[in-house]
Design an enzyme around this catalytic site. Structure first.
Site, mmCIF file in Angstrom:
data_model
loop_
_atom_site.group_PDB
_atom_site.id
_atom_site.type_symbol
_atom_site.label_atom_id
_atom_site.label_comp_id
_atom_site.label_asym_id
_atom_site.label_seq_id
_atom_site.Cartn_x
_atom_site.Cartn_y
_atom_site.Cartn_z
ATOM 1 N N LYS A 156 -11.150 -1.339 6.550
ATOM 2 C CA LYS A 156 -9.945 -1.013 7.306
ATOM 3 C C LYS A 156 -10.424 -0.395 8.620
ATOM 4 O O LYS A 156 -11.195 0.565 8.601
ATOM 5 C CB LYS A 156 -9.122 -0.006 6.477
ATOM 6 C CG LYS A 156 -8.036 0.718 7.220
ATOM 7 C CD LYS A 156 -7.334 1.646 6.223
ATOM 8 C CE LYS A 156 -6.596 2.763 6.908
ATOM 9 N NZ LYS A 156 -5.784 3.525 5.962
ATOM 10 N N THR A 204 -4.527 6.148 1.456
ATOM 11 C CA THR A 204 -4.813 7.547 1.777
ATOM 12 C C THR A 204 -5.508 8.249 0.604
ATOM 13 O O THR A 204 -5.274 9.416 0.323
ATOM 14 C CB THR A 204 -3.535 8.317 2.206
ATOM 15 O OG1 THR A 204 -2.699 7.467 2.982
ATOM 16 C CG2 THR A 204 -3.900 9.531 3.061
ATOM 17 N N GLU A 243 0.850 -1.197 0.000
ATOM 18 C CA GLU A 243 0.000 0.000 0.000
ATOM 19 C C GLU A 243 0.880 1.240 0.000
ATOM 20 O O GLU A 243 1.559 1.535 0.978
ATOM 21 C CB GLU A 243 -0.904 0.010 1.230
ATOM 22 C CG GLU A 243 -1.768 1.266 1.327
ATOM 23 C CD GLU A 243 -2.516 1.374 2.650
ATOM 24 O OE1 GLU A 243 -2.899 2.517 2.991
ATOM 25 O OE2 GLU A 243 -2.721 0.350 3.324
ATOM 26 N N ARG A 275 0.830 10.371 0.457
ATOM 27 C CA ARG A 275 1.271 11.404 1.388
ATOM 28 C C ARG A 275 2.501 12.148 0.893
ATOM 29 O O ARG A 275 3.012 13.018 1.598
ATOM 30 C CB ARG A 275 1.583 10.781 2.750
ATOM 31 C CG ARG A 275 0.389 10.104 3.390
ATOM 32 C CD ARG A 275 0.746 9.527 4.733
ATOM 33 N NE ARG A 275 -0.251 8.582 5.194
ATOM 34 C CZ ARG A 275 -0.144 7.867 6.291
ATOM 35 N NH1 ARG A 275 0.915 7.983 7.055
ATOM 36 N NH2 ARG A 275 -1.095 7.034 6.628
#
Length: 194
Positions: A121, A61, A34, A38
């Protein structure tokens, strides 16, 4: 979610480390990677990591539809978001790409169930009450499966993984140090569920 016990949560600052990092993780048995959005080079990092045989590279994200479009253009094989909104979830579900939205409470899970989702998640796992909270949530939502992320460590991962509704955990502890260190940590993480 069943491919590896641990999904490395990766923050790539230096594009030059992307491919070697993916090679070390895959060599250690962690194939599902993953890459979080960011950093400025996250999309390029995903593309580099996808060149590694055996790597399954997705985007984490993801918080809006523009990011979703960008990661799909970059070849994301799965999508992870920190939360769950209908506006973001609808096009992802429609695309058919595997999707793991973040949940932290019963309302989030119910919203996901309304959208036809059953895999989530649990984030931020430790800050949201830890394993005790997830056990409380999982009881009424027996049909759901989870990937706790956020504050999970090598020491606590086995306890999370021993809980049946948990299929895997997300963790960042497997990265850091030399690529040999990363491979060794990946090997250790890969057998946590055994």
């Amino acid at each position: 979610m069943r491919t590896s016990a641990v999904i490395p949560v990766l923050v790539i600052d230096d594009i030059g480390t992307a491919r070697p990092l993916a090679e070390a993780l895959v060599a250690g048995g962690l194939r599902v990677l993953e890459v979080t959005l960011r950093t400025d080079c996250a999309l390029e990092a995903m593309q580099e990591m996808k060149k590694v045989p055996g790597a399954i590279v997705g985007a984490g994200t993801v918080v809006d539809t523009a990011q979703f479009a960008a990661v799909m253009d970059a070849g994301a094989e799965f999508i992870v978001s920190p939360g769950l909104t209908e506006r973001l979830s609808a096009p992802i579900i429609e695309s058919g790409v595997p999707y793991l939205p973040g949940i932290a409470n019963a309302g989030d899970i119910m919203r996901g169930l309304d959208l036809g989702l059953t895999h989530f998640k649990f984030f931020p796992a430790e800050a949201s009450g830890g394993l005790k909270a997830l056990k409380a949530l999982a009881a009424p939502f027996y049909q759901c499966r989870f990937c706790p992320t956020g504050g999970i460590s090598e020491a606590t991962a086995p306890e999370w993984l021993a809980f049946d509704p948990v299929l895997c955990v997300g963790g960042s502890w497997v990265v850091g140090g030399s690529m040999a260190d990363v491979e060794a940590k990946a090997r250790a993480a890969n057998v946590l569920r055994d």
